[in-house]
Design an enzyme around this catalytic site. Structure first.
Site, PDB file in Angstrom:
ATOM      1  N   ASN A  14     -56.238 -95.405  42.251  1.00 50.16           N
ATOM      2  CA  ASN A  14     -55.638 -94.252  41.576  1.00 50.16           C
ATOM      3  C   ASN A  14     -56.084 -94.291  40.118  1.00 50.16           C
ATOM      4  O   ASN A  14     -55.578 -95.083  39.331  1.00 50.16           O
ATOM      5  CB  ASN A  14     -54.107 -94.329  41.683  1.00 50.16           C
ATOM      6  CG  ASN A  14     -53.423 -93.180  40.964  1.00 50.16           C
ATOM      7  OD1 ASN A  14     -54.085 -92.264  40.462  1.00 50.16           O
ATOM      8  ND2 ASN A  14     -52.107 -93.232  40.906  1.00 50.16           N
ATOM      9  N   LYS A  16     -55.664 -92.048  37.943  1.00 51.29           N
ATOM     10  CA  LYS A  16     -54.711 -91.304  37.092  1.00 51.29           C
ATOM     11  C   LYS A  16     -55.485 -90.358  36.164  1.00 51.29           C
ATOM     12  O   LYS A  16     -56.516 -89.813  36.574  1.00 51.29           O
ATOM     13  CB  LYS A  16     -53.802 -92.295  36.342  1.00 51.29           C
ATOM     14  CG  LYS A  16     -53.129 -93.284  37.305  1.00 51.29           C
ATOM     15  CD  LYS A  16     -52.029 -94.094  36.704  1.00 51.29           C
ATOM     16  CE  LYS A  16     -51.436 -95.030  37.766  1.00 51.29           C
ATOM     17  NZ  LYS A  16     -50.311 -95.812  37.293  1.00 51.29           N
ATOM     18  N   HIS A 100     -46.007 -89.483  43.340  1.00 50.51           N
ATOM     19  CA  HIS A 100     -46.123 -90.669  42.481  1.00 50.51           C
ATOM     20  C   HIS A 100     -44.986 -90.663  41.464  1.00 50.51           C
ATOM     21  O   HIS A 100     -44.566 -89.610  40.992  1.00 50.51           O
ATOM     22  CB  HIS A 100     -47.483 -90.667  41.768  1.00 50.51           C
ATOM     23  CG  HIS A 100     -47.802 -91.985  41.137  1.00 50.51           C
ATOM     24  ND1 HIS A 100     -47.236 -92.373  39.937  1.00 50.51           N
ATOM     25  CD2 HIS A 100     -48.581 -93.013  41.544  1.00 50.51           C
ATOM     26  CE1 HIS A 100     -47.675 -93.592  39.648  1.00 50.51           C
ATOM     27  NE2 HIS A 100     -48.484 -94.001  40.598  1.00 50.51           N
ATOM     28  N   GLU A 102     -44.935 -91.226  38.451  1.00 44.20           N
ATOM     29  CA  GLU A 102     -45.261 -90.560  37.181  1.00 44.20           C
ATOM     30  C   GLU A 102     -45.074 -89.046  37.298  1.00 44.20           C
ATOM     31  O   GLU A 102     -44.710 -88.386  36.329  1.00 44.20           O
ATOM     32  CB  GLU A 102     -46.691 -90.941  36.768  1.00 44.20           C
ATOM     33  CG  GLU A 102     -46.746 -92.399  36.304  1.00 44.20           C
ATOM     34  CD  GLU A 102     -48.056 -93.122  36.568  1.00 44.20           C
ATOM     35  OE1 GLU A 102     -49.064 -92.469  36.894  1.00 44.20           O
ATOM     36  OE2 GLU A 102     -48.070 -94.370  36.452  1.00 44.20           O
ATOM     37  N   GLU A 172     -44.087 -98.576  45.465  1.00 47.39           N
ATOM     38  CA  GLU A 172     -44.480 -98.916  44.100  1.00 47.39           C
ATOM     39  C   GLU A 172     -43.223 -99.032  43.233  1.00 47.39           C
ATOM     40  O   GLU A 172     -42.693 -98.014  42.776  1.00 47.39           O
ATOM     41  CB  GLU A 172     -45.372 -97.825  43.500  1.00 47.39           C
ATOM     42  CG  GLU A 172     -46.700 -97.635  44.195  1.00 47.39           C
ATOM     43  CD  GLU A 172     -47.734 -97.024  43.253  1.00 47.39           C
ATOM     44  OE1 GLU A 172     -48.747 -97.687  43.002  1.00 47.39           O
ATOM     45  OE2 GLU A 172     -47.521 -95.908  42.758  1.00 47.39           O
ATOM     46  N   GLY A 178     -48.146-100.818  35.839  1.00 42.68           N
ATOM     47  CA  GLY A 178     -48.717-100.947  34.501  1.00 42.68           C
ATOM     48  C   GLY A 178     -48.179-102.106  33.682  1.00 42.68           C
ATOM     49  O   GLY A 178     -48.493-102.234  32.500  1.00 42.68           O
ATOM     50  N   SER A 219     -49.354-103.205  39.534  1.00 42.28           N
ATOM     51  CA  SER A 219     -50.052-104.323  38.890  1.00 42.28           C
ATOM     52  C   SER A 219     -50.780-105.226  39.898  1.00 42.28           C
ATOM     53  O   SER A 219     -50.806-106.451  39.731  1.00 42.28           O
ATOM     54  CB  SER A 219     -49.079-105.154  38.037  1.00 42.28           C
ATOM     55  OG  SER A 219     -48.550-104.352  36.998  1.00 42.28           O
TER      56      SER A 219
HETATM   57  P1  13P Z   1     -51.020-100.283  38.089  1.00 38.95           P
HETATM   58  O1  13P Z   1     -51.941-100.920  39.064  1.00 38.95           O
HETATM   59  O2  13P Z   1     -51.663 -99.990  36.753  1.00 38.95           O
HETATM   60  O3  13P Z   1     -49.727-101.013  37.949  1.00 38.95           O
HETATM   61  O4  13P Z   1     -50.665 -98.824  38.666  1.00 38.95           O
HETATM   62  C1  13P Z   1     -50.130 -98.750  39.935  1.00 38.95           C
HETATM   63  C2  13P Z   1     -50.036 -97.343  40.319  1.00 38.95           C
HETATM   64  O5  13P Z   1     -49.242 -96.593  39.771  1.00 38.95           O
HETATM   65  C3  13P Z   1     -50.938 -96.858  41.369  1.00 38.95           C
HETATM   66  O6  13P Z   1     -50.540 -95.621  41.848  1.00 38.95           O
END
Ligand code: 13P
Length: 259
Positions: A14, A16, A100, A102, A172, A178, A219
Site C-alpha cells: 500500500n 498510500k 483503510h 486512514e 491492521e 506507521g 509496521s
Molecule cells: P505501515 O506498514 O507503514 O505500518 O502501514 C501499514 C498500512 O497501513 C498498510 O495498509
C-alpha cells in the site's frame, strides 16, 4: 501448516499518497526486477490512482499484480472525483483496499459506505481487501474485539460469496500502523481466530476456508514478517512504509515465502 485455503502468501503493498509519479515508476521498475524471485507468493502493488495506468504498463510481463487503494460504490454516473471499479478493471486491477483506517479517520468513511463498495466489487468478481482495526484507546479499554466485530458486521452482513468471489480481510491495529512497533504474534493469531469465527458466522466456515484470506498489517518489516506468517491464521501481509523501498519490500516477500 496453514490452517486455511491459503496456498500462497499474499503480500500487498500500500503506497498510500507517498510517491510522486517518477518515484512510483522507479519503485515499480525495481520491484519488477526483483519479482522473478517472488515465486511462491502473490504480490499486489497498490499505487495511487494517478499512477495506475503507467504502472500497469511497467509491470506487464511479470507476475506482479496491480491493486487500488479505494474505489466508489457505483459503477457509473455523475460522481465527481470518484473512481469506478470498472475503470480499475480496465487496467487489470482486481484487488481493491476498502475501509483503510486512514479513510475511516480522514474522510469519515462509514460502515455503510464500506459495505456498498464491497458489495459492488464482489458483484463484479473483484477482490475487496476489507481493512479493520482498533485504536490504541479502544484496545486499552478492552474494546478491541467489540470494535472488530462491529466493523466486520457493518461491512459484510447481508453479503454472500459466490464461487467466483474472493475476499481478503486485513487486520491492521491502528496504533501499530506507521509506528515501527512489533506486536506479539500470538496476539495476532488470537485476533485472527476471532475474525475468522465472525466471518464463519456470516458466510459459514466452509465458505471462509475456500474464499477468504485474513492478512495482517501494521509496521510489517523483513524481521517480523516471518513471526507473523508462521501463525496458522495469517495468510499474508499488508505493507505500508517498508513497501516504498524495493530492497526492503523484497526482503518482506522473501520472508513471507520462507516463514
Ligand atoms: P505501515 O506498514 O507503514 O505500518 O502501514 C501499514 C498500512 O497501513 C498498510 O495498509
Amino acid at each position: 501448516m496453514h490452517g486455511n485455503n491459503n496456498k500462497q502468501p499474499l503480500v500487498i503493498a500500500n503506497w498510500k499518497m507517498k510517491l510522486l509519479p517518477e518515484q512510483a515508476f522507479d519503485l515499480a521498475k525495481k520491484v519488477k526486477k526483483s519479482s522473478a524471485k517472488y515465486t511462491g507468493a502473490e504480490v499486489v502493488l497498490c499505487p495511487a490512482f494517478t499512477e495506475i495506468s503507467a504502472i500497469a504498463n511497467i509491470i506487464k510481463g511479470s507476475e506482479l499484480k496491480l491493486g487500488a487503494q479505494d474505489c466508489f460504490w457505483e459503477e457509473h454516473g455523475a460522481f465527481t472525483g470518484e473512481i469506478s471499479p470498472k475503470q480499475l478493471l480496465a487496467y487489470d486491477v482486481h484487488t481493491v483496499i476498502i475501509g483503510h483506517s486512514e479513510r475511516r479517520e480522514h474522510v469519515q468513511e462509514s460502515g455503510d459506505m464500506i459495505h456498498k463498495k464491497i458489495r459492488l466489487l464482489l458483484s463484479l468478481g473483484m477482490r475487496p481487501v476489507l481493512c479493520i482495526g482498533e485504536s490504541f484507546d479502544e484496545r486499552a479499554e478492552g474494546q478491541k474485539e467489540v470494535v472488530l466485530l462491529q466493523q466486520i458486521h457493518a461491512a459484510l452482513d447481508g453479503l454472500w460469496l459466490t464461487d467466483s468471489n474472493q475476499l481478503v480481510v486485513a487486520y491492521e491495529p491502528v496504533w501499530v500502523i506507521g509506528s515501527g512497533q512489533d506486536i506479539d504474534p500470538h496476539e495476532i493469531e488470537h485476533t485472527h481466530q476471532v475474525i475468522k469465527q465472525a466471518l464463519g458466522d456470516i458466510f459459514t466456515s466452509a465458505v471462509v476456508d475456500e474464499h477468504v484470506k485474513i492478512i495482517y498489517g501494521g509496521s510489517v518489516d523483513p524481521e517480523n514478517v516471518g513471526h507473523y506468517m508462521r501463525q496458522n491464521s495469517v495468510s499474508g501481509v499488508l505493507v505500508g512504509t517498508v513497501s516504498l523501498d524495493a530492497t526492503q519490500f523484497s526482503a518482506v516477500v522473501a520472508g513471507a515465502i520462507k516463514f
